[in-house]
Design a protein around this motif. Structure first.
Motif, PDB file in Angstrom:
ATOM      1  N   ILE A  27      -0.663  -1.889   9.975  1.00  0.00           N
ATOM      2  CA  ILE A  27      -1.618  -2.100   8.897  1.00  0.00           C
ATOM      3  C   ILE A  27      -2.955  -1.407   9.150  1.00  0.00           C
ATOM      4  CG2 ILE A  27      -2.542  -4.301   9.725  1.00  0.00           C
ATOM      5  CD1 ILE A  27      -1.847  -3.294   6.079  1.00  0.00           C
ATOM      6  N   PHE A  28      -3.335  -1.223  10.402  1.00  0.00           N
ATOM      7  CA  PHE A  28      -4.635  -0.606  10.666  1.00  0.00           C
ATOM      8  C   PHE A  28      -4.546   0.907  10.751  1.00  0.00           C
ATOM      9  CE2 PHE A  28      -3.345  -0.035  14.998  1.00  0.00           C
ATOM     10  CZ  PHE A  28      -2.610  -1.160  15.297  1.00  0.00           C
ATOM     11  N   ASP A  29      -3.351   1.480  10.671  1.00  0.00           N
ATOM     12  CA  ASP A  29      -3.205   2.934  10.667  1.00  0.00           C
ATOM     13  C   ASP A  29      -3.617   3.488   9.312  1.00  0.00           C
ATOM     14  OD1 ASP A  29      -2.161   2.940  13.230  1.00  0.00           O
ATOM     15  OD2 ASP A  29      -0.083   3.079  12.580  1.00  0.00           O
ATOM     16  N   SER A  30      -4.433   4.505   9.329  1.00  0.00           N
ATOM     17  CA  SER A  30      -4.839   5.154   8.087  1.00  0.00           C
ATOM     18  C   SER A  30      -3.669   5.947   7.512  1.00  0.00           C
ATOM     19  CB  SER A  30      -6.008   6.102   8.356  1.00  0.00           C
ATOM     20  OG  SER A  30      -6.261   6.884   7.225  1.00  0.00           O
ATOM     21  N   PRO A  31      -3.518   5.950   6.193  1.00  0.00           N
ATOM     22  CA  PRO A  31      -2.462   6.758   5.582  1.00  0.00           C
ATOM     23  C   PRO A  31      -2.850   8.228   5.437  1.00  0.00           C
ATOM     24  CG  PRO A  31      -3.611   5.521   3.899  1.00  0.00           C
ATOM     25  CD  PRO A  31      -4.189   5.083   5.232  1.00  0.00           C
ATOM     26  N   CYS A  32      -3.981   8.630   6.013  1.00  0.00           N
ATOM     27  CA  CYS A  32      -4.473  10.002   5.908  1.00  0.00           C
ATOM     28  C   CYS A  32      -3.418  10.994   6.389  1.00  0.00           C
ATOM     29  CB  CYS A  32      -5.745  10.165   6.738  1.00  0.00           C
ATOM     30  SG  CYS A  32      -6.443  11.831   6.642  1.00  0.00           S
ATOM     31  N   SER A  82     -10.608  -5.323   5.310  1.00  0.00           N
ATOM     32  CA  SER A  82      -9.833  -6.349   6.005  1.00  0.00           C
ATOM     33  C   SER A  82      -8.353  -5.952   5.977  1.00  0.00           C
ATOM     34  CB  SER A  82     -10.001  -7.697   5.303  1.00  0.00           C
ATOM     35  OG  SER A  82      -9.382  -7.665   4.027  1.00  0.00           O
ATOM     36  N   SER A  83      -7.547  -6.632   6.760  1.00  0.00           N
ATOM     37  CA  SER A  83      -6.101  -6.364   6.756  1.00  0.00           C
ATOM     38  C   SER A  83      -5.521  -6.566   5.360  1.00  0.00           C
ATOM     39  CB  SER A  83      -5.380  -7.275   7.753  1.00  0.00           C
ATOM     40  OG  SER A  83      -5.742  -6.945   9.066  1.00  0.00           O
ATOM     41  N   SER A  84      -5.975  -7.581   4.670  1.00  0.00           N
ATOM     42  CA  SER A  84      -5.500  -7.861   3.313  1.00  0.00           C
ATOM     43  C   SER A  84      -5.873  -6.726   2.358  1.00  0.00           C
ATOM     44  CB  SER A  84      -6.085  -9.186   2.820  1.00  0.00           C
ATOM     45  OG  SER A  84      -5.722  -9.424   1.488  1.00  0.00           O
ATOM     46  N   GLU A  85      -7.108  -6.245   2.465  1.00  0.00           N
ATOM     47  CA  GLU A  85      -7.546  -5.137   1.607  1.00  0.00           C
ATOM     48  C   GLU A  85      -6.751  -3.867   1.909  1.00  0.00           C
ATOM     49  OE1 GLU A  85     -12.209  -6.365   0.910  1.00  0.00           O
ATOM     50  OE2 GLU A  85     -11.622  -5.481   2.836  1.00  0.00           O
ATOM     51  N   LYS A  86      -6.486  -3.618   3.186  1.00  0.00           N
ATOM     52  CA  LYS A  86      -5.691  -2.449   3.560  1.00  0.00           C
ATOM     53  C   LYS A  86      -4.276  -2.561   3.021  1.00  0.00           C
ATOM     54  CE  LYS A  86      -8.323  -1.133   7.627  1.00  0.00           C
ATOM     55  NZ  LYS A  86      -8.331  -0.946   9.072  1.00  0.00           N
ATOM     56  N   ARG A  87      -3.689  -3.753   3.088  1.00  0.00           N
ATOM     57  CA  ARG A  87      -2.354  -3.962   2.530  1.00  0.00           C
ATOM     58  C   ARG A  87      -2.348  -3.672   1.027  1.00  0.00           C
ATOM     59  NH1 ARG A  87      -2.069  -7.293   6.499  1.00  0.00           N
ATOM     60  NH2 ARG A  87      -2.108  -9.473   6.128  1.00  0.00           N
ATOM     61  N   ASP A  88      -3.390  -4.122   0.332  1.00  0.00           N
ATOM     62  CA  ASP A  88      -3.494  -3.883  -1.112  1.00  0.00           C
ATOM     63  C   ASP A  88      -3.575  -2.386  -1.408  1.00  0.00           C
ATOM     64  OD1 ASP A  88      -3.442  -6.621  -1.570  1.00  0.00           O
ATOM     65  OD2 ASP A  88      -5.608  -6.774  -1.925  1.00  0.00           O
ATOM     66  N   LYS A 145      -3.122   9.866  -1.278  1.00  0.00           N
ATOM     67  CA  LYS A 145      -3.086   9.179  -2.576  1.00  0.00           C
ATOM     68  C   LYS A 145      -4.143   8.085  -2.711  1.00  0.00           C
ATOM     69  CE  LYS A 145       0.556  11.666  -3.297  1.00  0.00           C
ATOM     70  NZ  LYS A 145       0.233  13.061  -3.250  1.00  0.00           N
ATOM     71  N   ARG A 146      -5.129   8.041  -1.795  1.00  0.00           N
ATOM     72  CA  ARG A 146      -6.212   7.066  -1.934  1.00  0.00           C
ATOM     73  C   ARG A 146      -7.343   7.651  -2.763  1.00  0.00           C
ATOM     74  NH1 ARG A 146      -7.912   5.706   4.003  1.00  0.00           N
ATOM     75  NH2 ARG A 146      -7.452   7.925   4.185  1.00  0.00           N
ATOM     76  N   THR A 147      -8.071   6.769  -3.454  1.00  0.00           N
ATOM     77  CA  THR A 147      -9.265   7.191  -4.189  1.00  0.00           C
ATOM     78  C   THR A 147     -10.408   7.381  -3.205  1.00  0.00           C
ATOM     79  OG1 THR A 147     -10.060   4.943  -4.532  1.00  0.00           O
ATOM     80  CG2 THR A 147      -8.543   5.828  -6.206  1.00  0.00           C
ATOM     81  N   ARG A 148     -11.493   7.992  -3.681  1.00  0.00           N
ATOM     82  CA  ARG A 148     -12.673   8.143  -2.812  1.00  0.00           C
ATOM     83  C   ARG A 148     -13.154   6.784  -2.314  1.00  0.00           C
ATOM     84  NH1 ARG A 148     -14.060  12.443  -6.482  1.00  0.00           N
ATOM     85  NH2 ARG A 148     -14.366  14.357  -5.304  1.00  0.00           N
ATOM     86  N   ALA A 149     -13.189   5.805  -3.203  1.00  0.00           N
ATOM     87  CA  ALA A 149     -13.662   4.467  -2.830  1.00  0.00           C
ATOM     88  C   ALA A 149     -12.765   3.840  -1.761  1.00  0.00           C
ATOM     89  CB  ALA A 149     -13.730   3.568  -4.057  1.00  0.00           C
ATOM     90  N   GLU A 150     -11.454   4.023  -1.890  1.00  0.00           N
ATOM     91  CA  GLU A 150     -10.525   3.466  -0.903  1.00  0.00           C
ATOM     92  C   GLU A 150     -10.673   4.159   0.444  1.00  0.00           C
ATOM     93  OE1 GLU A 150      -7.050   2.134  -4.063  1.00  0.00           O
ATOM     94  OE2 GLU A 150      -6.983   4.142  -3.155  1.00  0.00           O
ATOM     95  N   LEU A 178      -2.529   0.110   0.553  1.00  0.00           N
ATOM     96  CA  LEU A 178      -1.244   0.720   0.899  1.00  0.00           C
ATOM     97  C   LEU A 178      -0.177   0.433  -0.151  1.00  0.00           C
ATOM     98  CD1 LEU A 178      -1.155   0.010   4.742  1.00  0.00           C
ATOM     99  CD2 LEU A 178      -1.479   2.223   3.626  1.00  0.00           C
ATOM    100  N   ALA A 179      -0.228  -0.749  -0.756  1.00  0.00           N
ATOM    101  CA  ALA A 179       0.760  -1.118  -1.771  1.00  0.00           C
ATOM    102  C   ALA A 179       0.632  -0.262  -3.031  1.00  0.00           C
ATOM    103  CB  ALA A 179       0.619  -2.598  -2.127  1.00  0.00           C
ATOM    104  N   ARG A 180      -0.549   0.258  -3.312  1.00  0.00           N
ATOM    105  CA  ARG A 180      -0.763   1.088  -4.504  1.00  0.00           C
ATOM    106  C   ARG A 180      -0.287   2.534  -4.323  1.00  0.00           C
ATOM    107  NH1 ARG A 180      -5.583  -2.292  -4.869  1.00  0.00           N
ATOM    108  NH2 ARG A 180      -6.811  -0.882  -3.572  1.00  0.00           N
TER     109      ARG A 180
END
Length: 70
Positions: free
Chosen positions: A8-13, A43-49, A30-35, A51-53
């Motif tokens: 979960i803490f690995d960046s999808p970059c 947080s882990s929860s925010e990162k999961r959210d 596929k992340r937005t600038r804000a993401e 990654l799910a998108r």
């Protein structure tokens, strides 16, 4: 050999780092600038959210770039 499971803490970059203004996210991860900006403090929860998108964006991208999303 299958790719190792993403933690979960690995960046999808993907080290492409270019925002396509037509879709509004990076063509690599596929992340937005804000993401992207929020990732290091999310947080882990925010990162999961986030990654799910990403899979949905990757699936929608060809149609959006072809003009089907307008």
């Amino acid at each position: 050999m299958p790719a190792p499971e993403r933690r979960i803490f690995d960046s999808p970059c993907k080290s492409v780092c270019r925002i396509d203004e037509r879709v509004g996210w990076c063509i690599g991860c596929k992340r937005t600038r804000a993401e992207i900006k929020a990732w290091s403090t999310a947080s882990s929860s925010e990162k999961r959210d986030i990654l799910a998108r990403l899979p949905g964006r990757a699936a929608a991208e060809p149609e959006l770039l072809a003009g089907g999303g307008s």
